[in-house]
Design an enzyme around this catalytic site. Structure first.
Site, short mmCIF file in Angstrom:
data_model
loop_
_atom_site.label_atom_id
_atom_site.label_comp_id
_atom_site.label_asym_id
_atom_site.label_seq_id
_atom_site.Cartn_x
_atom_site.Cartn_y
_atom_site.Cartn_z
N SER A 220 -1.12 4.58 -5.51
CA SER A 220 -0.20 3.57 -6.01
C SER A 220 -0.15 3.65 -7.53
O SER A 220 -1.11 4.12 -8.16
CB SER A 220 -0.66 2.17 -5.59
OG SER A 220 0.04 1.15 -6.29
N TYR A 233 -7.09 -4.47 -4.39
CA TYR A 233 -6.18 -3.39 -3.99
C TYR A 233 -6.17 -2.26 -5.02
O TYR A 233 -6.31 -1.09 -4.67
CB TYR A 233 -4.77 -3.96 -3.82
CG TYR A 233 -3.70 -2.93 -3.54
CD1 TYR A 233 -3.55 -2.41 -2.27
CD2 TYR A 233 -2.84 -2.50 -4.55
CE1 TYR A 233 -2.57 -1.47 -2.00
CE2 TYR A 233 -1.86 -1.56 -4.30
CZ TYR A 233 -1.72 -1.05 -3.02
OH TYR A 233 -0.75 -0.11 -2.77
#
Length: 381
Positions: A220, A233
């Site tokens: 990401s 995350y």
């Protein structure tokens, strides 16, 4: 003296314009425009800082354009599908679901690992895809399921080998300060986003080594940029990015190429629904200590749910850039080591890497800070 009075200067200028134009056109069509522009801009800036003459600068740029054009051209050479087999984890929804269908249409033999083999995502794959696609029960946090999938894949592909593994399975969490995220959430994120991908990699590497194939890990942009409210995350995505970088070097001697995908903001089910956010909010509040309650207050947590529609609105509904990059990583003869999928993703990552930390913190603090301050800070002000 006019710098353009010599024939050499005009020759370099013409070569730069032609090669640069060809490079940018090719980069535009392949979706890699941002990296090429940043590279050329950096070269031009370096030439200016070194106070090189215009002739030398143009010569440097023309040679650089030629080199980048050569590299860009070689990157576009695609290998034949030729019934190559690909394993995709997290194919219930989002990137994994769309990728499984996309690869099936291209002619790949697809093994779609899903969290729930009887769920709607798995049923849709069985209904809409060809017989080349197999839906397999695969919770990446359960070693026995990973081994079962390995046995089934090995039996089906026989001596062909497995061409690619796409570690896509991932979970997000309620957007809140890292201090308020329960340890159970940290452990779940790490179990799925990092340890799950690592275990899948370790189990399937013998098959990849046999085919000299590809390992594609979906990370990401949050792995590279310290956005607030996603401490659990982002930490796991940073971990999988570093893991990918290390084993990329280690597996090179075996002919296995490792690629990392860094998507920007896209609309997928990983964001979750209102119901899932309600459950996560309750879990956070259940772990509130008296001191946390006094400092933050329940209303601070509650207002974070207002970010759900904002997150969806800011996200790109078209996930084609991600599918295109993963397809290129699987099919290209010489894939890039990492891809930055989405609008401004590459520039954001470059900015985070090279800008002063104080400037980066200022921008992130002012544009990505919750509107409501914690209770203790509101009282103090």
């Amino acid at each position: 003296m006019n710098p353009f009075s010599s024939e050499s200067a005009w020759l370099c200028l013409t070569a730069t314009a032609v090669l640069g134009g060809m490079l940018l056109c090719k980069a535009w069509s392949s979706g890699q425009l941002r990296s090429q522009v940043v590279c050329l801009a950096g070269l031009w800036g370096g030439a200016c800082l070194l106070s090189l003459s215009l002739l030398c600068s143009l010569f440097l740029l023309s040679v650089s354009c030629f080199f980048l054009l050569y590299v860009s051209s070689s990157d576009q050479d695609l290998l034949p599908v030729d019934q190559k087999a690909v394993l995709v984890t997290g194919a219930d929804s989002g990137f994994g679901h769309a990728l499984a269908k996309h690869l099936d249409k291209l002619g790949f033999t697809v093994f779609a690992g899903v969290l729930d083999k009887e769920g709607p995502g798995a049923e849709e794959l069985r209904k809409n895809c060809s017989e080349r696609l197999s839906v397999l029960q695969m919770d990446v946090t359960k070693p026995e399921q990973i081994k079962d999938v390995h046995s089934e894949v090995a039996e089906k592909i026989q001596d062909k080998g497995l061409w690619a593994v796409v570690n896509n399975a991932g979970v997000l969490h309620f957007p809140i300060d890292g201090e308020l995220i329960p340890m159970t959430v940290y452990r779940k994120c790490m179990a799925v986003n990092f340890f799950g991908a690592v275990e899948v990699t370790k189990v399937f590497l013998p098959l990849l080594r046999k085919s000299k194939g590809r390992l594609v890990n979906v990370s990401s942009m949050g792995a590279m940029i310290p956005f607030q409210m996603v401490a659990a995350y982002a930490s796991t995505k940073a971990a999988i990015s570093m893991f990918s970088a290390v084993i990329r070097q280690e597996l090179a001697k075996w002919g296995v190429k490792v690629v990392t995908i860094h998507p920007g903001g896209f609309q997928t089910n990983i964001v979750g629904s209102q119901d899932s956010w309600d459950k996560m909010e309750k879990e956070i509040l259940d772990h509130f200590s008296k001191e946390i309650q006094e400092n933050y207050g329940q209303e601070y947590v509650h207002t974070q749910k207002l970010a759900l529609p904002v997150m969806r609105e800011m996200s790109n509904p078209d996930i084609t850039p991600v599918l295109r990059d993963i397809q290129h990583a699987i099919c290209a003869k010489n894939p890039s080591s990492f891809y930055c999928s989405g609008r401004m993703t590459y520039l954001w990552i470059c900015f985070a890497a090279y800008s002063p930390i104080s400037l980066l913190d200022y921008i992130l603090k002012n544009y990505f800070t919750p509107k409501l301050m914690p209770r203790a800070l509101r009282t103090a002000s």
